[in-house]
Design a protein around this motif. Sequence first.
Motif, PDB file in Angstrom:
ATOM      1  N   VAL A 210       0.707  -1.210  -0.129  1.00  0.00           N
ATOM      2  CA  VAL A 210       0.157   0.056  -0.054  1.00  0.00           C
ATOM      3  C   VAL A 210       0.953   1.357  -0.038  1.00  0.00           C
ATOM      4  O   VAL A 210       1.894   1.342   0.605  1.00  0.00           O
ATOM      5  N   HIS A 211       0.518   2.156  -0.726  1.00  0.00           N
ATOM      6  CA  HIS A 211       1.176   3.487  -1.104  1.00  0.00           C
ATOM      7  C   HIS A 211       0.185   4.364  -0.107  1.00  0.00           C
ATOM      8  O   HIS A 211      -0.810   4.775  -0.510  1.00  0.00           O
ATOM      9  N   MET A 212       0.749   4.946   1.189  1.00  0.00           N
ATOM     10  CA  MET A 212      -0.018   5.662   1.778  1.00  0.00           C
ATOM     11  C   MET A 212       0.358   7.363   1.889  1.00  0.00           C
ATOM     12  O   MET A 212       1.595   7.631   2.014  1.00  0.00           O
ATOM     13  N   SER A 213      -0.475   8.343   1.636  1.00  0.00           N
ATOM     14  CA  SER A 213      -0.256   9.634   1.630  1.00  0.00           C
ATOM     15  C   SER A 213       0.006  10.247   2.936  1.00  0.00           C
ATOM     16  O   SER A 213      -0.379   9.312   3.895  1.00  0.00           O
ATOM     17  N   ALA A 214       0.431  11.402   2.900  1.00  0.00           N
ATOM     18  CA  ALA A 214       0.835  12.241   4.271  1.00  0.00           C
ATOM     19  C   ALA A 214      -0.289  12.271   5.091  1.00  0.00           C
ATOM     20  O   ALA A 214      -0.301  12.436   6.447  1.00  0.00           O
ATOM     21  N   GLU A 215      -1.532  12.123   4.731  1.00  0.00           N
ATOM     22  CA  GLU A 215      -2.727  12.404   5.351  1.00  0.00           C
ATOM     23  C   GLU A 215      -2.981  11.020   6.236  1.00  0.00           C
ATOM     24  O   GLU A 215      -3.641  11.229   7.748  1.00  0.00           O
ATOM     25  N   ALA A 216      -2.246   9.846   5.920  1.00  0.00           N
ATOM     26  CA  ALA A 216      -2.851   8.927   6.780  1.00  0.00           C
ATOM     27  C   ALA A 216      -2.514   8.739   8.120  1.00  0.00           C
ATOM     28  O   ALA A 216      -1.298   9.022   8.327  1.00  0.00           O
ATOM     29  N   ARG A 217      -3.147   8.318   8.885  1.00  0.00           N
ATOM     30  CA  ARG A 217      -2.843   8.161  10.543  1.00  0.00           C
ATOM     31  C   ARG A 217      -1.809   6.874  10.665  1.00  0.00           C
ATOM     32  O   ARG A 217      -1.847   5.932  10.169  1.00  0.00           O
ATOM     33  N   GLN A 218      -1.100   7.049  11.785  1.00  0.00           N
ATOM     34  CA  GLN A 218      -0.168   6.172  11.973  1.00  0.00           C
ATOM     35  C   GLN A 218      -0.493   4.893  12.515  1.00  0.00           C
ATOM     36  O   GLN A 218      -0.046   3.801  12.049  1.00  0.00           O
ATOM     37  N   TRP A 219      -1.520   4.869  12.995  1.00  0.00           N
ATOM     38  CA  TRP A 219      -1.923   3.657  13.553  1.00  0.00           C
ATOM     39  C   TRP A 219      -2.622   2.950  12.568  1.00  0.00           C
ATOM     40  O   TRP A 219      -2.652   1.467  12.654  1.00  0.00           O
ATOM     41  N   LYS A 220      -3.043   3.214  11.186  1.00  0.00           N
ATOM     42  CA  LYS A 220      -3.531   2.485  10.301  1.00  0.00           C
ATOM     43  C   LYS A 220      -2.236   2.010   9.625  1.00  0.00           C
ATOM     44  O   LYS A 220      -2.268   0.797   9.048  1.00  0.00           O
ATOM     45  N   LYS A 221      -1.054   2.787   9.418  1.00  0.00           N
ATOM     46  CA  LYS A 221       0.206   2.075   8.897  1.00  0.00           C
ATOM     47  C   LYS A 221       0.571   0.838  10.018  1.00  0.00           C
ATOM     48  O   LYS A 221       0.931  -0.147   9.372  1.00  0.00           O
ATOM     49  N   ASP A 222       0.446   1.048  11.157  1.00  0.00           N
ATOM     50  CA  ASP A 222       0.894   0.148  11.902  1.00  0.00           C
ATOM     51  C   ASP A 222       0.111  -1.261  12.013  1.00  0.00           C
ATOM     52  O   ASP A 222       0.720  -2.397  12.049  1.00  0.00           O
ATOM     53  N   LYS A 223      -1.232  -1.033  11.851  1.00  0.00           N
ATOM     54  CA  LYS A 223      -2.062  -2.261  11.687  1.00  0.00           C
ATOM     55  C   LYS A 223      -1.552  -3.029  10.596  1.00  0.00           C
ATOM     56  O   LYS A 223      -1.747  -4.176  10.449  1.00  0.00           O
ATOM     57  N   LEU A 224      -1.562  -2.254   9.613  1.00  0.00           N
ATOM     58  CA  LEU A 224      -1.378  -2.894   8.139  1.00  0.00           C
ATOM     59  C   LEU A 224       0.118  -3.910   8.222  1.00  0.00           C
ATOM     60  O   LEU A 224       0.129  -4.923   7.716  1.00  0.00           O
ATOM     61  N   ARG A 225       0.964  -3.209   8.518  1.00  0.00           N
ATOM     62  CA  ARG A 225       2.204  -3.857   8.951  1.00  0.00           C
ATOM     63  C   ARG A 225       2.058  -4.931   9.968  1.00  0.00           C
ATOM     64  O   ARG A 225       2.619  -5.924   9.679  1.00  0.00           O
ATOM     65  N   ALA A 226       1.170  -4.805  10.742  1.00  0.00           N
ATOM     66  CA  ALA A 226       1.073  -6.096  11.543  1.00  0.00           C
ATOM     67  C   ALA A 226       0.441  -7.222  10.961  1.00  0.00           C
ATOM     68  O   ALA A 226       0.452  -8.501  11.473  1.00  0.00           O
TER      69      ALA A 226
END
Length: 442
Positions: free
Chosen positions: A179-195
């Motif tokens: 997933v390519h995530m833009s600057a607006e994306a919240r950190q917890w969403k990035k963390d959940k995806l990586r998990a």
Amino acid sequence: MRQDNDSQAGPMAELWVNPDLRPAADVLAEADIRLADIEDAQARLARFAPLLTRLFPELRAADGQIESALLPVPAQNAGPLLALPPARTDWGRLLVKADHDLPVAGSIKARGGIYEVLAYTERLALQHGLIAPGGDYAALADAPARRVFARHTVSVGSTGNLAMSIGIMAASLGFRATVHMSAEARQWKKDKLRAHGVDVIEHAGDYAAAVHTGRLAAENDPQAHFVDDERSLTLFLGYGVAALRLREQLAAQGIAVDVRHPLFVYLPCGVGGAPAGIAFGLKQVFGDAAHCWFVEPTAAACFLTRMRHPDRPGISVYDAGMDNVTEADGLAVPVASELAYAQMRHLLSGVATAADATLFADLAALHDMQGLQVEPSAAAALSGPRMLLSHAVGEAYLREHAPGDSLARATHIVWSTGGRFVPPEEFQAFLARGRAAVPARA
């Protein structure tokens, strides 16, 4: 048609009525997309239900169907939620379509995003002989299928919620998920995806930049499938299935929808794919009895900008003097989907906008009055009926489209689009900000 209903600095909130609205029967007769296409999507989701139940135990009680509740709002709460005068009681009933609580991905994007991954999975599975037509799709969770899927990448560009649905579904099947995530994306969403084992690529630019980069990367990989939120008909049809499900839910609650019992639906809008897919489906199902409204942040009203400039494909919020800076991360989009615009040009009733202070105040009100946990983006929906019922532009629309006493028999549905997986500490911060902003709703 501008209406100021927010005391905060920045662009004023407004209600815009579509001057190009046409009878649904005429528009749909000319459309390339048919009700049968949405019904086909529904049938595909049913074929995958055994697989979904196997992959996600939380779906067992629903027999593999990813769906949200339709929640009535008690009359004593409806007026205060919309900040209407106590004497204003002639406008019908209010319900919440609780997509903020959709299982697996926790947002409205679960429908379209998961559907597109499944449609791609089905094509690969049939191509490689992993299943036969009418076969057991649950077998696609077994090792032979996973070995095939592991050779393929599913990717997407997103501000967060579409990435959650695509990433979680693809990774659960064994695909390489990016997933390519833009600057607006919240950190917890990035963390959940990586998990979940998803490769998250962060971009300093906005949504459009993330999508562009993801699209280019997929074009250079023959084993990659890019889920294009701006252009995907598959996503659009997956979202449209919501209209068929809503028809069943309304019938189960004994709620009629026809010219004498109009349906008003208010959908938060980012790039436009999800709300357009749902609105298109509703027009297919209910025709002119359905009145569909999009709601956007005042700083990121890309769909309103496109609707106002039918001769300018690709026009951005920056061209219109907005800065695209909003706490509603799922709605922070500079340019509307041309696919969504083409389908909504003559079917959308209009667009409302709301300032961030109003979104947070409504988030707090939905929690405190209804016990709901939604994101700021989802809370935008409440500004739709508030604007329609409170301002001269809306009153003029209602006189034409809900004359006599039909408004008193109307059903208003606010579509809450995300929030299930917001971390508790972040949601508490949302609540504190929203309660401090309550005067902004007045």
